[in-house]
Design a protein around this motif. Structure first.
Motif, mmCIF file in Angstrom:
data_model
loop_
_atom_site.group_PDB
_atom_site.id
_atom_site.type_symbol
_atom_site.label_atom_id
_atom_site.label_comp_id
_atom_site.label_asym_id
_atom_site.label_seq_id
_atom_site.Cartn_x
_atom_site.Cartn_y
_atom_site.Cartn_z
ATOM 1 N N ALA A 1 1.138 -1.202 0.238
ATOM 2 C CA ALA A 1 -0.113 0.168 0.045
ATOM 3 C C ALA A 1 1.792 0.897 -0.088
ATOM 4 O O ALA A 1 2.121 1.494 0.531
ATOM 5 N N PRO A 2 0.406 2.380 -0.517
ATOM 6 C CA PRO A 2 -0.504 3.092 -1.447
ATOM 7 C C PRO A 2 -0.233 1.876 -3.185
ATOM 8 O O PRO A 2 -1.614 2.257 -3.223
ATOM 9 N N TYR A 3 0.320 1.551 -3.581
ATOM 10 C CA TYR A 3 0.662 1.787 -5.219
ATOM 11 C C TYR A 3 0.096 0.716 -5.050
ATOM 12 O O TYR A 3 -0.234 0.766 -6.573
ATOM 13 N N HIS A 4 0.597 -0.717 -4.770
ATOM 14 C CA HIS A 4 0.104 -1.902 -5.518
ATOM 15 C C HIS A 4 -1.474 -2.506 -4.870
ATOM 16 O O HIS A 4 -1.519 -3.104 -5.638
ATOM 17 N N VAL A 5 -2.146 -2.094 -3.421
ATOM 18 C CA VAL A 5 -2.561 -3.008 -3.256
ATOM 19 C C VAL A 5 -3.847 -1.851 -2.423
ATOM 20 O O VAL A 5 -3.369 -1.051 -1.998
ATOM 21 N N ASP A 6 -4.779 -1.863 -3.455
ATOM 22 C CA ASP A 6 -5.804 -1.104 -2.635
ATOM 23 C C ASP A 6 -6.646 -2.057 -1.265
ATOM 24 O O ASP A 6 -7.766 -2.500 -1.546
ATOM 25 N N PHE A 7 -6.115 -2.159 -0.172
ATOM 26 C CA PHE A 7 -6.680 -2.815 0.753
ATOM 27 C C PHE A 7 -8.292 -2.425 0.832
ATOM 28 O O PHE A 7 -8.528 -3.688 1.341
ATOM 29 N N ASP A 8 -9.062 -1.915 1.012
ATOM 30 C CA ASP A 8 -9.763 -1.226 1.524
ATOM 31 C C ASP A 8 -10.965 -1.229 0.443
ATOM 32 O O ASP A 8 -12.159 -2.284 0.638
#
Ligand SMILES: [Zn+2]
Length: 291
Positions: free
Chosen positions: A42-49
């Motif tokens: 996060a934040p560039y490769h996965v949007d966890f939300d």
């Protein structure tokens, strides 16, 4: 811009950010599995939300020895891609303006390397002029893998126009018809320390480019690695891989070869960073990001 030996490497973006729900890109996989790596992803490769994997759709531009090599040409403009709204009939993408900011006109490109013939890698091969698809880079030789071309040509003969969102007809055939294509294979030497290497699995004939400077290498690996997520999870094959088991095998071989060497891995869809180094960690791997 990244300096590598006597070469420079620029990322020319066409579409960023390109977000895919994790289950769409990696069927059956869960975002929670990536939680231990949140600080890196996060934040560039996965949007966890949102539960999304974040990609960019980029070209890479290599300048070496007075030549310019453009690797992959992204989505393009004005192409009918009704199954993917953020690709469909795009306009004003700013791609050629970003190329201009890197100091180049389309006429200046000497070589266009098509790592594979998926829609998001061949789009700017052509542009629409007076109702016809014409080569965007008129002075370039377009390098296309022989095995890759033969595969998709055979699929087109079986069922025309349905594969890869129809890109064979609007983004590949016009290059062949204009006489600008050279068919190449594993091991082909482009010169300037650049050579091609087979990376099968994502597609049958995918080719990567290896740029060598002394003992150091930068490997443009196309979609052998979609996301840094797959450094932590090499066995996660994408939904879009033609042979998932082979894609995993190819990826693991790459990591074994690159781990702890300091050599650079440059995936086509890497966001925000110029490259990754692969570092061994226990029985697995972790990415080291290069700005
Ligand atoms: Zn791709």
């Amino acid at each position: 811009m990244l300096n590598f030996g006597t070469a420079t490497i620029d990322t020319i973006s066409d579409l960023d950010r390109f977000a895919l729900p994790i289950d769409l890109l990696f069927p059956g996989r869960k975002i929670e599995t990536l939680e231990p790596h949140r600080a890196d992803l996060a934040p560039y490769h996965v949007d966890f939300d949102a539960g999304e994997i974040l990609l960019g759709v980029h070209s890479h531009l290599v300048r070496i020895g007075g030549r310019t090599i453009l690797i992959d040409t992204c989505v393009g403009e004005h192409k009918p891609r009704p199954r993917r709204p953020d690709w469909d009939q795009r306009a004003s993408s700013g791609y050629l303006e970003r190329l201009a900011r890197a100091g180049l006109r389309p006429e200046d490109i000497d070589i266009v390397m098509c790592t594979h013939l998926h829609t998001d890698h061949v789009g700017w091969n052509t542009q629409l002029v007076d109702g016809r698809w014409v080569p965007t880079f008129p002075n370039a030789r377009y390098l296309i893998g022989r095995a890759e071309f033969d595969h998709w040509q055979a699929r087109e003969l079986e069922s025309p126009g349905v594969h890869n969102h129809g890109c064979f007809n609007d983004s590949v055939l016009p290059i062949i018809e204009a006489g600008l294509a050279d068919f190449v294979e594993d091991g082909f030497d482009i010169g300037g320390g650049l050579s091609l290497t087979a990376l099968p699995g994502h597609t049958p004939g995918q080719l990567g480019l290896c740029l060598c400077h002394g003992t150091q290498q930068a490997l443009f690996c196309a979609d052998a690695v979609h996301s840094p997520v797959q450094v932590y999870q090499p066995e996660w094959a994408s939904r879009f891989c033609s042979d998932p088991a082979m894609a995993v095998e190819t990826r693991l071989k790459l990591y074994d070869r690159l781990a702890d060497t300091g050599n650079l891995l440059i995936p086509a869809h890497l966001r925000h960073f110029s490259a990754m180094r692969i570092e061994g960690s226990g029985s697995g791997f972790v990415p080291g990001f290069v700005t």
